[in-house]
Write an enzyme that holds these catalytic residues in place. Structure first.
Site, PDB file in Angstrom:
ATOM      1  N   GLU A  52      34.648  36.411  41.159  1.00  0.00           N
ATOM      2  CA  GLU A  52      34.134  35.517  40.115  1.00  0.00           C
ATOM      3  C   GLU A  52      35.223  34.539  39.658  1.00  0.00           C
ATOM      4  OE1 GLU A  52      32.472  37.997  37.057  1.00  0.00           O
ATOM      5  OE2 GLU A  52      30.979  38.884  38.388  1.00  0.00           O
ATOM      6  N   GLU A  94      29.070  43.246  43.757  1.00  0.00           N
ATOM      7  CA  GLU A  94      28.804  43.969  42.500  1.00  0.00           C
ATOM      8  C   GLU A  94      27.301  44.033  42.295  1.00  0.00           C
ATOM      9  OE1 GLU A  94      30.711  42.693  38.861  1.00  0.00           O
ATOM     10  OE2 GLU A  94      32.670  42.655  39.835  1.00  0.00           O
TER      11      GLU A  94
END
Length: 805
Positions: free
Chosen positions: A411, A478
């Site tokens: 991210e 994730e």
């Protein structure tokens, strides 16, 4: 007779190799007898500094976990409200005459963070990265007699990460003694081809052209039984930094069959052996495509993975090897076959364990790149240090067969294609055998595998992405995010954005109305809440506390997609930090909690991922003022059907459906609830829960019962409150005090309650939903070493363990 001669030959060969290592390459444990003091201390690095009042410790050591939780600590929600600061370490050690003419190197496996290291008052260097090895050659500064190595750790600027990082020399250290001419252990790279051919790359250090003709080399391959299965001699003309050896029908490495070989390089000068180095490796062949998925050694695989942070709960980041071994075995028993190191490199023995028990690894180097995500994180140092740190990372880990893919970030804030490309290309200089991914990289241009985090959890998100980019390989870096608190239940479904939004969701002013038609809906288990509780920090252990999709919806939506090779749920084990607000130490994402105790979700995953017949029933059957209330009773099983009994009376047999759970609504009455599952072979397996009486005694069990005082060992002691009939009491909250003989040192206590702010180093803990733990490390050998648990008003318990040398 022939067998006896062979065994004797092997033993003689091993003793000879040990003698070589002891004489010419020696790794000296550098973990004991350090001195420690908090504070920024002037002149602490000088040899004549008076440190007699300093605290004596052994490393690994994390000073943050020793402190008290406080809302005033600047680490805040990121760092679990634990203290940071500046601290200094010193170690006195004697110079050995054996080191004359040798090369002496100090190696720290990691220091968190911003470490400055000195030897005899001379600065060796500064190292900002808190997750990678640090090496310095000491020769020019060493002197006969006593020497002093000093380390300053500056963790004063926080938060330095988005999770609990710990502080200090929290991994092991060693002194390495070698000949001036030796094998560079960081250069050794063993690869396999066609599950038959081994290529060994290596470099010599310290040799010059005039002396090169004096050196030769022997490369040996040993199987898992330490038997030599291949050997190759190289003359000085053949020492070209790479050689190839072929084996006949070697065993392959996979999660199912983690067979390890050892590659050994012996360096000779004339006839004298002057160095020897070994590394383990495995034969495995990986194929990945968007049409066929992931294949390992010709077998189709789907990654059934979890993300992990590196802390060990009550021990902070100074995690003993035994604790990781216990945790990873527990995940493996759940059916998990893969782990992702979120979002930094872990300690070396973590990967060694994954190699040995069979767990695939996505090895991640960075959380972000140039732009910090936490105010004082590595982004401040990225531009100056990324090349050196990335090289260290790849060289350290690339021989582990468990590592399937490299991950270059997660991210990443303000990610650019240029940085992604330069990281990708840099890794390929050192390893072309593995593919590269990145957490949340669906816009990436360079990575080989597209990583999906939260966005992948929306309805049909992966399908839609595949329709647009059919050639891309997808990975759930994730997926998915769920919450659960061990022993806590709600029958009404909770959605994070609607019911307990995260701080970033509030900042973005997101609306549940905007996403409610894009998420997976989980039906309520009852029209009204059966277990009302206003504490939204604790989350339901039914599969109904979700962000965007539940566990069952995740598995149904992804397991049959050929272009999706599997995923890593957030997270496998609860970790410290990254909480929503004070006083929570974390958010309950883990399927295993901070006390290393499985939640009900653990058994849901086991029913989906494991082939071993199992059944699990929830909730427990000790409820206050619930007589006659219909309670949803859920069974998780990988069997075809299950039958439920209340006090011996059948409440019906039901088949497993696409719902991936079996539910009965049962009017509550005291007694025994039992589920019997039947598999396709008509074999049965059962599980029961009983109504508990009042707390009466403590039961103890341990993770194992034999320890070694000379290794980074530890033992987990599990305490559970039971009634007089030995039935666990799920609401028990008794204070339990732990004690032991002098052979053991307490290094952590925990109960899994994220709102319990008791210090992790005191000798007592309140039971949470009936259970708590203590973790000990051995300090002295002994037989029948005693560990005791006591509590006011309860019958205590004592157990014995053994500690060997």
């Amino acid at each position: 007779m022939r067998r006896i001669i062979l065994i004797f030959s092997l033993l003689t060969q091993l003793v000879w190799h040990v003698a070589i290592v002891a004489q010419n390459r020696e790794n000296i444990n550098f973990n004991n007898d350090w001195l420690f003091r908090l504070g920024d201390i002037t002149d602490f690095e000088k040899t004549n500094y008076d440190d007699t009042s300093w605290r004596q410790i052994d490393i690994p050591h994390d000073w943050s976990i020793e402190g008290n939780y406080s809302e005033k600590n600047p680490s805040g929600t990121h760092g679990a409200f634990l203290p940071t600061g500046i601290a200094c370490y010193r170690k006195h050690f004697e110079y050995s005459p054996k080191w004359d003419s040798k090369k002496v190197t100090v190696i720290f496996d990691a220091i968190y963070c911003n470490s400055t290291i000195y030897i005899n008052g001379q600065k060796l260097g500064f190292h900002p990265n808190g997750y990678l090895p640090i090496r310095y050659t000491l020769n020019q500064y060493l002197k006969p007699g006593e020497n002093v190595i000093a380390v300053k750790v500056d963790h004063s600027k926080t938060p330095s990460g988005r999770w609990y990082t710990g502080s200090g020399i929290y991994r092991a250290a060693r002194l390495q003694i070698t000949e001036p001419v030796h094998l560079d252990e960081t250069s050794l790279f063993v690869t396999t081809k066609d599950n038959r051919e081994v290529t060994v790359k290596y470099e010599l250090t310290g040799v010059n052209d005039k002396e090169a003709s004096a050196y030769s080399m022997i490369v040996r391959i040993y199987n898992q039984d330490n038997r030599e299965v291949a050997k190759k001699r190289l003359t000085h003309k053949e020492i070209t930094n790479e050689t190839t050896i072929k084996l006949k029908n070697p065993n392959t490495w996979s999660a199912q069959t983690p067979y390890l070989y050892t590659c050994e390089i012996e360096l000779l000068k004339g006839k004298e052996a002057i160095d020897l180095h070994q590394t383990k490796f495995g034969f495995r062949h990986i194929e990945v495509s968007s049409t066929k998925g992931l294949w390992i050694n010709g077998q189709k695989e789907i990654l059934k993975g979890v993300c992990l942070h590196q802390d060990g709960g009550p021990v902070g980041t100074a995690v003993p090897r035994d604790l990781w071994l216990y945790r990873l075995k527990l995940l493996k028993e759940m059916g998990c076959n893969a782990v992702r190191t979120a979002h930094n490199p872990f300690q070396t023995d973590f990967y060694e364990i994954c190699d040995s028990i069979g767990l695939y690894v996505v090895d991640e180097i960075f959380d972000g790149w140039e732009t910090p995500k936490a105010e004082y994180d590595y982004g401040l140092y990225f531009e100056e240090n990324w090349q050196n740190d990335l090289e260290t990372f790849i060289k350290r880990d690339r021989n582990h067969p468990s590592i399937l893919f490299w991950s270059i970030g997660n991210e990443v804030k303000k990610a650019t294609p240029e940085t992604e490309k330069k990281l990708y290309d840099f890794i390929k200089q050192y390893d072309t055998t593995r593919l590269i991914t990145q957490g949340r990289s669906y816009n990436g241009k360079s990575v080989d595998i597209i990583g999906f985090n939260g966005r992948g959890e929306y309805l049909n998100a992966l399908v839609k992405y595949h329709e647009k980019y059919p050639e891309k390989i997808l990975l759930g870096t994730e997926m998915t995010h769920n919450y659960q608190t061990r022993g806590f239940y709600r029958t009404k479904t909770l959605y994070r954005l609607r019911d307990f939004p995260a701080p970033w969701e509030l900042e973005r002013k997101q609306s549940f109305e905007d996403i409610k038609n894009r998420i997976y809906h989980v039906e309520d288990l009852s029209p009204t809440e059966i277990f009302p509780d206003d504490n939204l920090v604790y989350q339901s252990s039914y599969d109904n506390s979700i962000v965007r999709m539940g566990i069952r919806d995740y598995w149904k939506a992804t397991k049959d997609l050929p272009y999706y090779i599997g995923g890593f749920r957030w997270t496998g084990i609860d970790y410290l930090g990254e909480s929503f607000q004070w006083p929570a130490r974390t958010a309950n994402f883990g399927v295993i909690d901070l006390a290393n105790l499985p939640t009900d979700s653990y058994y849901l995953y086991q029913s989906l991922w494991s082939d071993t017949p199992m059944v699990h029933i929830l909730p427990h059957w000790t409820h206050k003022v619930k007589e006659g209330t219909e309670i949803p009773v859920v069974a998780y099983t990988n069997c075809a059907e299950a039958e439920l009994f209340l006090n011996g009376k059948s409440l019906g047999k039901k088949k497993m459906t696409d719902d991936l759970q079996i539910v009965w609504n049962v009017p509550y009455q005291l007694g025994e609830l039992k589920v019997v599952a039947t598999d396709s072979k008509k074999q049965t397996i059962s599980k029961k829960v009983q109504t508990a009486g009042l707390p009466y005694r403590i039961n103890l069990r341990t993770s194992h019962n034999v320890l070694s005082e000379k290794h980074n060992d530890a033992i987990i002691v599990f305490a559970e409150v039971v009634d007089e009939n030995n039935v666990p009491v799920p609401y028990a909250d008794n204070w339990i005090e732990f004690s032991s003989t002098e052979h053991l040192e307490l290094i952590g206590v925990e109960n899994g309650d994220v709102l319990d702010l008791s210090n992790n180093k005191i000798k007592a803990r309140k039971a949470f939903h009936g259970q708590c733990i203590a973790i000990y490390k051995p300090v002295k050998k002994g037989n029948n070493v005693k560990i005791k648990a006591t509590s006011l008003g309860l019958i205590g318990k004592e157990i014995n363990i053994n500690i060997r040398e």
